[in-house]
Design an enzyme around this catalytic site. Structure first.
Site, PDB file in Angstrom:
ATOM      1  N   SER A  86      -9.402   3.121   4.051  1.00  0.00           N
ATOM      2  CA  SER A  86      -8.081   4.057   3.597  1.00  0.00           C
ATOM      3  C   SER A  86      -8.058   5.287   3.278  1.00  0.00           C
ATOM      4  CB  SER A  86      -6.699   3.084   2.731  1.00  0.00           C
ATOM      5  OG  SER A  86      -5.573   3.907   3.252  1.00  0.00           O
ATOM      6  N   HIS A 190      -0.039   5.194   6.952  1.00  0.00           N
ATOM      7  CA  HIS A 190      -0.786   4.336   8.071  1.00  0.00           C
ATOM      8  C   HIS A 190       0.176   4.841   9.486  1.00  0.00           C
ATOM      9  CE1 HIS A 190      -4.630   4.713   6.145  1.00  0.00           C
ATOM     10  NE2 HIS A 190      -4.383   3.757   5.544  1.00  0.00           N
TER      11      HIS A 190
END
Length: 312
Positions: A86, A190
């Site tokens: 991430s 996400h």
């Protein structure tokens, strides 16, 4: 072969930066970064409570700063590959020479603010699912309207969606899943909920002048290595609304022949996954400066092995 990896949001804990600021030059470096992004990183990394550093706009630059600081404390190292989970991908981009440290922090500051704004539109969150068959779990999540936002491998998938959808998951776990663990993040990262942040990052990326990676840069979009700085930045932009495929990153580590993995501060999450998914690979997590000597020893061992292989 050594891979240097950087963790994502949720790895931060109150006061975790405190011992690192005692290292020579560290406090000065953090002060310069703080001025560059308009955020007091030292305060948030040493004095702020859990709620304060849970704020996406704070957590993300704090994590990148910690990763850069701890990697610099290792000295002049040359990993064969880098990757990040991430927001850790921005840290990895700096490791690979794609972005200078200050540019990486300025980008992550904008990323954190943009994602915080997007998260404020709808109350959303994320939960980790432990155990179960991945195909069964993904199908069950989609039935509940949730997104498999992080497919981490080693029996772990992170679901993201609205709080109502996550509550439904708690009451109706996929077959084989042992536990559902809510994560300390402030939104459904996400996923489609982050789409508004993509446009803001696209604008921010136009001011960057990325260089091509100097080492193998493994992208968590699909586990592939990326050859150009422009492609790295493009993936960093799109990544906020796309799932993280850390399982595919670890498959690439296998293919590359990785033998050692060092996770920068605040390490622990990715080394835990590697221990289960990459048997035989030596791992080390940088949690405090007390871990530096062991990390240097592992890196030296890796360098000796590489030199022996080249000589042979």
């Amino acid at each position: 072969m050594l891979v240097l990896v950087a963790p994502g949001q949720g790895a931060q804990t109150p006061g975790f930066l405190t011992p690192w600021l005692d290292l020579p030059g560290a406090a000065d470096r953090v002060a310069v970064w703080s001025d560059a992004i308009g955020l007091d990183l030292a305060h948030y990394g040493t004095q702020a409570d859990a709620d304060a550093i849970r704020d996406t706009a704070v957590a993300q630059p704090l994590l990148v700063a910690a990763g850069l600081l701890s990697a610099a404390a290792l000295g002049d190292i040359a990993p064969d590959a880098v990757a990040g989970h991430s927001v850790g991908e921005i840290t990895a981009a700096a490791f690979a020479g794609v972005l200078e440290d200050t540019a990486a922090l300025q980008l992550v500051r904008k990323r954190g603010l943009a994602m915080a704004d997007a998260a404020a539109v709808t109350k959303t969150g994320m939960s980790a699912l432990l155990g179960g068959d991945p195909e069964v779990t993904v199908a069950h999540l989609e039935k509940l309207g949730l997104t498999p936002a992080n497919v981490n491998g080693a029996g772990q998938i992170v679901a993201a969606g609205t709080l109502e959808e996550l509550a439904a998951l708690e009451a109706d776990k996929p077959e084989g899943v042992r536990r559902v663990v809510p994560l300390t993040v402030a939104g459904a990262f996400h996923t489609r909920h982050m789409a508004p942040a993509v446009a803001k990052l696209e604008e921010a990326a136009q001011a960057l002048t990325p260089a091509d990676p100097t080492v193998a840069y493994v992208s968590n979009k699909d586990g592939r290595t990326v050859a150009t700085g422009a492609e790295v930045v493009s993936r960093l932009v799109g990544q906020v609304a796309n799932p993280v495929r850390w399982d595919l990153c670890m498959e690439t580590f296998k293919e590359l022949g990785v033998t050692a993995l060092v996770e920068v501060c605040p390490g622990g999450t990715l080394t835990g996954l590697a221990k289960r998914a990459l048997p035989g690979v030596k791992t080390l997590a940088l949690k405090t400066p007390d871990d530096l000597d062991a990390a240097r020893a592992l890196i030296a061992e890796h360098s000796s092995a590489a030199a022996d292989t080249q000589t042979a």
